[in-house]
Design a protein around this motif. Structure first.
Motif, PDB file in Angstrom:
ATOM      1  N   THR B 167     -13.183 -13.342  -1.147  1.00 27.66           N
ATOM      2  CA  THR B 167     -12.933 -12.827   0.194  1.00 27.66           C
ATOM      3  C   THR B 167     -14.178 -12.093   0.664  1.00 27.66           C
ATOM      4  OG1 THR B 167     -11.587 -11.356   1.554  1.00 27.66           O
ATOM      5  CG2 THR B 167     -11.915 -10.668  -0.715  1.00 27.66           C
ATOM      6  N   ASN B 169     -13.580 -10.219   3.529  1.00 26.16           N
ATOM      7  CA  ASN B 169     -12.949  -9.338   4.495  1.00 26.16           C
ATOM      8  C   ASN B 169     -13.140  -7.885   4.131  1.00 26.16           C
ATOM      9  OD1 ASN B 169     -12.183 -11.635   5.758  1.00 26.16           O
ATOM     10  ND2 ASN B 169     -10.181 -11.700   4.759  1.00 26.16           N
ATOM     11  N   LEU B 222      -0.272  -2.610  -3.658  1.00 31.41           N
ATOM     12  CA  LEU B 222      -0.236  -3.583  -2.554  1.00 31.41           C
ATOM     13  C   LEU B 222       0.864  -3.217  -1.566  1.00 31.41           C
ATOM     14  CD1 LEU B 222      -0.971  -6.487  -1.373  1.00 31.41           C
ATOM     15  CD2 LEU B 222       0.937  -7.307  -2.726  1.00 31.41           C
ATOM     16  N   ARG B 223       2.076  -2.922  -2.087  1.00 31.75           N
ATOM     17  CA  ARG B 223       3.220  -2.591  -1.233  1.00 31.75           C
ATOM     18  C   ARG B 223       2.932  -1.332  -0.427  1.00 31.75           C
ATOM     19  NH1 ARG B 223       7.173  -4.120  -5.413  1.00 31.75           N
ATOM     20  NH2 ARG B 223       8.062  -6.059  -4.658  1.00 31.75           N
ATOM     21  N   TYR B 225      -0.106   0.374   0.188  1.00 29.67           N
ATOM     22  CA  TYR B 225      -1.295   0.567   1.019  1.00 29.67           C
ATOM     23  C   TYR B 225      -1.633  -0.617   1.909  1.00 29.67           C
ATOM     24  CZ  TYR B 225      -1.680   4.502  -2.132  1.00 29.67           C
ATOM     25  OH  TYR B 225      -1.410   5.627  -2.843  1.00 29.67           O
ATOM     26  N   ASP B 226      -0.856  -1.713   1.810  1.00 31.35           N
ATOM     27  CA  ASP B 226      -1.049  -2.849   2.717  1.00 31.35           C
ATOM     28  C   ASP B 226      -2.479  -3.368   2.723  1.00 31.35           C
ATOM     29  OD1 ASP B 226       1.590  -2.477   3.356  1.00 31.35           O
ATOM     30  OD2 ASP B 226       1.201  -1.528   5.292  1.00 31.35           O
ATOM     31  N   LEU B 227      -3.133  -3.407   1.552  1.00 29.00           N
ATOM     32  CA  LEU B 227      -4.506  -3.905   1.501  1.00 29.00           C
ATOM     33  C   LEU B 227      -4.522  -5.333   0.975  1.00 29.00           C
ATOM     34  CD1 LEU B 227      -6.020  -0.658  -0.019  1.00 29.00           C
ATOM     35  CD2 LEU B 227      -6.462  -1.548   2.281  1.00 29.00           C
ATOM     36  N   ALA B 228      -5.327  -6.195   1.592  1.00 23.02           N
ATOM     37  CA  ALA B 228      -5.361  -7.601   1.205  1.00 23.02           C
ATOM     38  C   ALA B 228      -6.096  -7.809  -0.110  1.00 23.02           C
ATOM     39  CB  ALA B 228      -5.996  -8.441   2.309  1.00 23.02           C
ATOM     40  N   PHE B 245      -4.167 -10.178  -2.498  1.00 19.37           N
ATOM     41  CA  PHE B 245      -2.728 -10.079  -2.203  1.00 19.37           C
ATOM     42  C   PHE B 245      -1.952 -11.304  -2.658  1.00 19.37           C
ATOM     43  CE2 PHE B 245      -1.785 -12.944   1.342  1.00 19.37           C
ATOM     44  CZ  PHE B 245      -3.061 -13.351   1.680  1.00 19.37           C
ATOM     45  N   ASP B 246      -2.570 -12.490  -2.586  1.00 19.05           N
ATOM     46  CA  ASP B 246      -1.805 -13.693  -2.916  1.00 19.05           C
ATOM     47  C   ASP B 246      -1.427 -13.718  -4.392  1.00 19.05           C
ATOM     48  OD1 ASP B 246      -4.627 -13.876  -2.971  1.00 19.05           O
ATOM     49  OD2 ASP B 246      -4.534 -16.018  -3.322  1.00 19.05           O
TER      50      ASP B 246
END
Lengths: 450, 450
Positions: B167, B169, B222-223, B225-228, B245-246
């Motif tokens: 990534t 991003n 992940l849940r 902090y919503d970071l990819a 995330f995947d």
């Protein structure tokens, strides 16, 4: 994992009490929003307001989205109109929709009155999509470019529009009437030559959702295609928004929680367990339990029909709880395996025959091993005749229990119901009826001829 | 959601048979990889190889990661060394680790022999982290920049390195010894002025994982902090990789499946249900079922102790399945609510007293409504005395069942075990014992004095 300044509530309380607000602000500046939200939930309302008002506006809106609904509602009652207006303006449109959905109707109406005309139109539009649809999850804040633009033009546009958009990791291409054409990784723009056109880097490889799709479809697309955001179009193909992985993970967690609850015959709760009151918990749990009381009456009636056999050999009753429990347990195992495999897309409706064959084989082997265990016990306690009846019954009812557990999810799904409704309690009750009938029939017959 | 050229396997078969490979290649060019993988799994081995060899190398590796382990293993046996080498080289390091983990040991060793020295070193390092650790999930393919670089220099570096990274991003900042300093959104680079330094746009707001952390911690991050993607460091703070995330969604799904299976007393399966053989299914399901046979012997022994009461009033047996099922059902509901709320972080260990109070209240109300239902039935079937015993028993055992279901997950968790082990079958068995004891004690006493 990095742990944060172990949210020392007392330190914060002291700073608030001593009015050392500059220190407090400096201290909170490095905390991630979820941590600040946890802190707020531990403070009393007065302290809460002091801390909340200290936060920069962008941050406070973000923190707000991490609070429980109750806390959000309470906090809103304490903010003045001006503050509420700013809070709402800084929320992203998808978080705003979620807030409006979850707050009581009256509170939502009050908030809608505070929105500017542009935001109000947007909120009305998003709330106009069906409940549990993709439309309710999406945000219209994305960056779109035209195929005829050069990469340099596109990058300039991304730079100016990117600040307000939910993500710029994927850039969307639309025609002049905003109809969706392609989704392109920002990476491709970065790698491309500035004088190339957008058209030249388009590959038209995309996954697109409809705003009217069920949100579960969006979750399936996330799982399958590993995309951090998905474009959403209306019925004319116009790009109306995007949904992002973080919102879809929340949806997936909610759906899984519902499946877990259904597996124990609890109807879906509207909020988390800790936010749910006694009254709602009773209402969500009582219906199935009471239905199961009436279902279980059949097993009572069957036992009544065999009153003579029981009076003759009371020892049969000793094994009744064990036998029906074993059947129910094996059935719950099968049902749980089916329901979860169906939810994960591992098995489909068309796999019912294959699954049934597998479960019959597995349960026959399970039944035989459990029959051996129970034969040993029964032989020494009650002698060989009852031991034979009990162990033969064990084999049959374990297979029958598994059959019920395997078939029920497929049947429910066939009739458009959620297979997860094939809960442990339902299967236990059904296999109780079957178990009692098999046990006492076999006993009456075998003990009659032995 | 867009559906793809409804994977018409027959069309593909015909094209393969007619050797119309150019058409086939053109047709597959627009299919997403998961769809191609599904197609492959429906073809016979010869057709499979034809289609697989048609795919561009980058695509074929991606398709390969979407196949089941069995299929991967079979396909690998058909590829020659040269093809396998290319396939492995095109896999991302995290997908490679997963493949090595899942294949049988011998197959993995053969593959390791085909890796180049660089990839081999990397694979050995990743496989060196503990099982189920973050190290096993991560990929070392990230883009890192130095704080002293200008934005222009950094963007140039991103442009050259970005093609091979998982990534871009998020861009990572490290010192010259690769120690992690910050994680910065690519968006900030795009928005910044070219002559600014990286240092100037650093905010040091980051979440970082250790390679030795349990992968469940990564899922929680992940849940929350919503970071990819999340950076991963070793014990010296050196940035060794990133997790995306995947992969974390796959881990979360696996963990949830394990919890579901545990809730029905099925030990965790190594693969999906459809990939699991009869033998393994029996081995994962038999132990608990057989333990529960022995647990249930207690309820048999208790019934035996009350043989006289039963012989005197056989009608008591009619309600036995109903009463113990109701207790087990209420207990399963409580346990499921607790286990899921604990898994989602909604309730913590310290909430046990609050949860217990809530469940006692709820179960008392449930018990009363179920007692009313069963009283009606019992009164008309067996008269007022048995009806009184049955309905009083109902209230008590529903409360007791709920207590067991509420407390057990906390106790298990207190002793370092997974609360999900408080399965429906276990609770059913425990509440069966309690239920039988309460029912017949109450009956002996009440029918004695009435």
């Amino acid at each position: 994992m990095t742990t944060f300044p172990s949210t020392n509530v007392e330190d914060v309380r002291t700073l608030v009490a001593d009015r050392q607000l500059a220190e407090l602000r400096a201290m909170l500046a490095f905390w991630p929003e979820p941590e600040v939200a946890d802190l707020l939930m531990e403070l009393n309302p007065t302290e809460q307001m002091v801390v909340f008002r200290l936060l920069p506006r962008q941050i406070s809106s973000e923190v707000f989205t991490h609070l429980d609904t109750d806390q959000q509602n309470e906090l809103l009652t304490q903010l003045n109109s001006e503050e509420t207006r700013h809070l709402l303006a800084n929320l992203s449109p998808d978080d705003r929709t979620q807030l409006f959905e979850e707050l009581p109707g009256q509170a939502t109406q009050k908030l809608l009155n505070l929105l500017g005309p542009e935001d109000l139109r947007e909120a009305r539009q998003l709330l106009g999509y069906p409940e549990e649809s993709v439309g309710r999850l999406m945000t219209p804040d994305y960056v779109a470019v035209r195929p005829t633009w050069t990469i340099a033009q596109a990058l300039h546009h991304i730079r100016t529009r990117g600040r307000d958009s939910e993500t710029i990791n994927t850039i969307y291409v639309t025609d002049t009437r905003w109809r969706f054409l392609d989704a392109i990784d920002l990476r491709r723009f970065i790698m491309a030559e500035p004088e190339q056109t957008v058209e030249q880097i388009m590959d038209r490889a995309y996954i697109v959702l409809s705003a009217f799709d069920d949100r579960e479809q969006a979750v399936r697309a996330l799982r399958r295609y590993d995309l951090a955001s998905l474009p959403v179009v209306d019925s004319d193909g116009v790009l109306v928004g995007i949904v992002t992985f973080d919102d879809l993970i929340d949806v997936a967690d909610e759906e899984t929680t519902e499946d877990f609850h259904k597996s124990a015959a609890v109807a879906p709760l509207r909020a988390s367990y800790s936010e749910t009151g006694i009254g709602e918990l009773v209402m969500k749990r009582a219906p199935w339990l009471i239905v199961l009381v009436f279902v279980n009456i059949f097993s009572g009636a069957i036992i009544a029909a065999f009153e003579e056999t029981i009076a003759a050999v009371v020892a049969l009753v000793f094994f009744l709880p064990l036998l029906i429990a074993s059947s129910g347990n094996a059935g719950s195992q099968s049902a749980t395996l089916m329901v979860r495999a169906m939810a994960m897309g591992d098995i489909k409706m068309s796999d019912w025959a294959r699954s049934l064959r597998k479960e019959v084989l597995v349960s026959a082997l399970l039944g035989i091993s459990m029959a051996v265990a129970v034969w040993l016990v029964a032989f020494f306690r009650t002698g060989s005749e009852v031991a034979l009846v009990v162990s033969l019954t064990m084999i049959i009812i374990v297979i029958v229990g598994s059959l019920i557990g395997t078939v029920l999810p497929f049947i429910l799904s066939r009739f458009g119901m959620d297979p997860a409704t094939a809960s442990g309690p339902l299967i236990t009750s059904l296999s109780d009826i079957a178990g009692v009938l098999i046990y006492f029939s076999l006993a009456t017959w075998l003990l009659g001829i032995l």
